[in-house]
Write a protein that holds these residues in place. Structure first.
Motif, PDB file in Angstrom:
ATOM      1  N   ARG A 247       0.825  -1.210   0.000  1.00 54.67           N
ATOM      2  CA  ARG A 247       0.000   0.000   0.000  1.00 54.67           C
ATOM      3  C   ARG A 247       0.861   1.263   0.000  1.00 54.67           C
ATOM      4  N   CYS A 248       0.282   2.354  -0.479  1.00 51.98           N
ATOM      5  CA  CYS A 248       0.919   3.672  -0.402  1.00 51.98           C
ATOM      6  C   CYS A 248       0.989   4.073   1.075  1.00 51.98           C
ATOM      7  N   LYS A 249       2.151   4.525   1.522  1.00 50.27           N
ATOM      8  CA  LYS A 249       2.301   4.905   2.934  1.00 50.27           C
ATOM      9  C   LYS A 249       1.467   6.134   3.274  1.00 50.27           C
ATOM     10  N   LYS A 250       1.283   6.983   2.281  1.00 50.52           N
ATOM     11  CA  LYS A 250       0.548   8.220   2.539  1.00 50.52           C
ATOM     12  C   LYS A 250      -0.963   8.008   2.472  1.00 50.52           C
ATOM     13  N   HIS A 251      -1.426   7.260   1.476  1.00 49.87           N
ATOM     14  CA  HIS A 251      -2.866   7.145   1.243  1.00 49.87           C
ATOM     15  C   HIS A 251      -3.478   5.820   1.701  1.00 49.87           C
ATOM     16  N   GLY A 252      -2.635   4.831   1.995  1.00 43.98           N
ATOM     17  CA  GLY A 252      -3.167   3.530   2.404  1.00 43.98           C
ATOM     18  C   GLY A 252      -3.783   2.751   1.264  1.00 43.98           C
ATOM     19  N   THR A 253      -3.639   3.266   0.039  1.00 43.42           N
ATOM     20  CA  THR A 253      -4.256   2.633  -1.135  1.00 43.42           C
ATOM     21  C   THR A 253      -3.318   1.578  -1.730  1.00 43.42           C
ATOM     22  N   PHE A 254      -3.905   0.575  -2.367  1.00 39.68           N
ATOM     23  CA  PHE A 254      -3.098  -0.465  -3.000  1.00 39.68           C
ATOM     24  C   PHE A 254      -2.304   0.125  -4.164  1.00 39.68           C
TER      25      PHE A 254
ATOM     26  N   GLY B 263       2.532   2.609  -9.444  1.00 38.17           N
ATOM     27  CA  GLY B 263       2.635   3.317  -8.157  1.00 38.17           C
ATOM     28  C   GLY B 263       1.252   3.578  -7.584  1.00 38.17           C
ATOM     29  N   CYS B 264       1.148   4.649  -6.785  1.00 41.83           N
ATOM     30  CA  CYS B 264      -0.119   4.975  -6.148  1.00 41.83           C
ATOM     31  C   CYS B 264      -0.958   5.854  -7.067  1.00 41.83           C
ATOM     32  N   GLN B 265      -2.175   5.443  -7.309  1.00 41.22           N
ATOM     33  CA  GLN B 265      -3.043   6.186  -8.234  1.00 41.22           C
ATOM     34  C   GLN B 265      -3.367   7.572  -7.687  1.00 41.22           C
ATOM     35  N   VAL B 266      -3.503   7.684  -6.351  1.00 38.85           N
ATOM     36  CA  VAL B 266      -3.837   8.993  -5.765  1.00 38.85           C
ATOM     37  C   VAL B 266      -2.628   9.929  -5.849  1.00 38.85           C
ATOM     38  N   CYS B 267      -1.426   9.404  -5.506  1.00 38.15           N
ATOM     39  CA  CYS B 267      -0.197  10.227  -5.614  1.00 38.15           C
ATOM     40  C   CYS B 267       0.020  10.683  -7.066  1.00 38.15           C
ATOM     41  N   ASN B 268      -0.276   9.815  -8.015  1.00 38.39           N
ATOM     42  CA  ASN B 268       0.005  10.112  -9.426  1.00 38.39           C
ATOM     43  C   ASN B 268      -0.978  11.072 -10.072  1.00 38.39           C
TER      44      ASN B 268
HETATM   45 ZN   LIG Z   1      -0.383   7.717  -2.471  1.00 41.52          ZN
END
Ligand SMILES: [Zn+2]
Length: 147
Positions: free
Chosen positions: A129-136, A141-146
């Motif tokens: 999971r993304c450390k920041k968002h908890g998302t898979f 990478g992380c869809q929210v970060c991207n």
């Molecule tokens: Zn993220």
């Protein structure tokens, strides 16, 4: 319009327990192409449905949609999604999922998707999971970060 997938990823990552549920959320997170008018830019019959767990996974997707509508995980976003637009997208997506039946599952959809993943892909490595968002994470990478 990454917003729709952002909120499904946040809700789904909090709710997913089984591997098939986690795979659904990773799949969605890879698809951030959304066209206008609240139509999702991918075919739901191409999602990695597993016939063995279809009814559970369908119920899970409805729960994820309801979670997103109830702003599950929204506090992790750095912006405030437009609730009116989000609700339109979620309503359309919910109708599509509700209409989905086991006969609609595209033969080999799950295996085709899995066979495209490398050995170091998150789906083969315990769904980090993304450390920041908890998302898979996906292979991108992380869809929210991207977004
Ligand atoms: Zn993220």
């Amino acid at each position: 319009m990454d917003v729709f997938i952002n909120i499904l990823a946040l809700s789904g990552s909090e709710l997913a327990k089984t591997d098939s549920e986690k795979r659904m959320i990773v799949y969605l997170s890879e698809k951030d192409q959304i066209t206008g008018q609240g139509i999702v830019g991918f075919c739901i019959t191409d999602m990695p449905w597993d016939k063995e767990t279809f009814s559970e996974d369908k119920a899970f997707m409805i729960k994820v949609i309801h979670g997103a509508r109830n702003k599950l995980g929204w506090e992790k976003l750095e912006y405030q999604p437009n609730e009116e637009i989000v609700s339109l997208y979620l309503g359309n997506f919910e109708r599509l999922i509700n209409r989905m039946s086991i006969e609609d599952i595209r033969e080999n959809a799950l295996n085709d998707w899995l066979s495209q993943a490398d050995a170091d892909d998150p789906v083969y490595n315990g769904f980090p999971r993304c450390k920041k968002h908890g998302t898979f994470l996906t292979c991108l990478g992380c869809q929210v970060c991207n977004s």
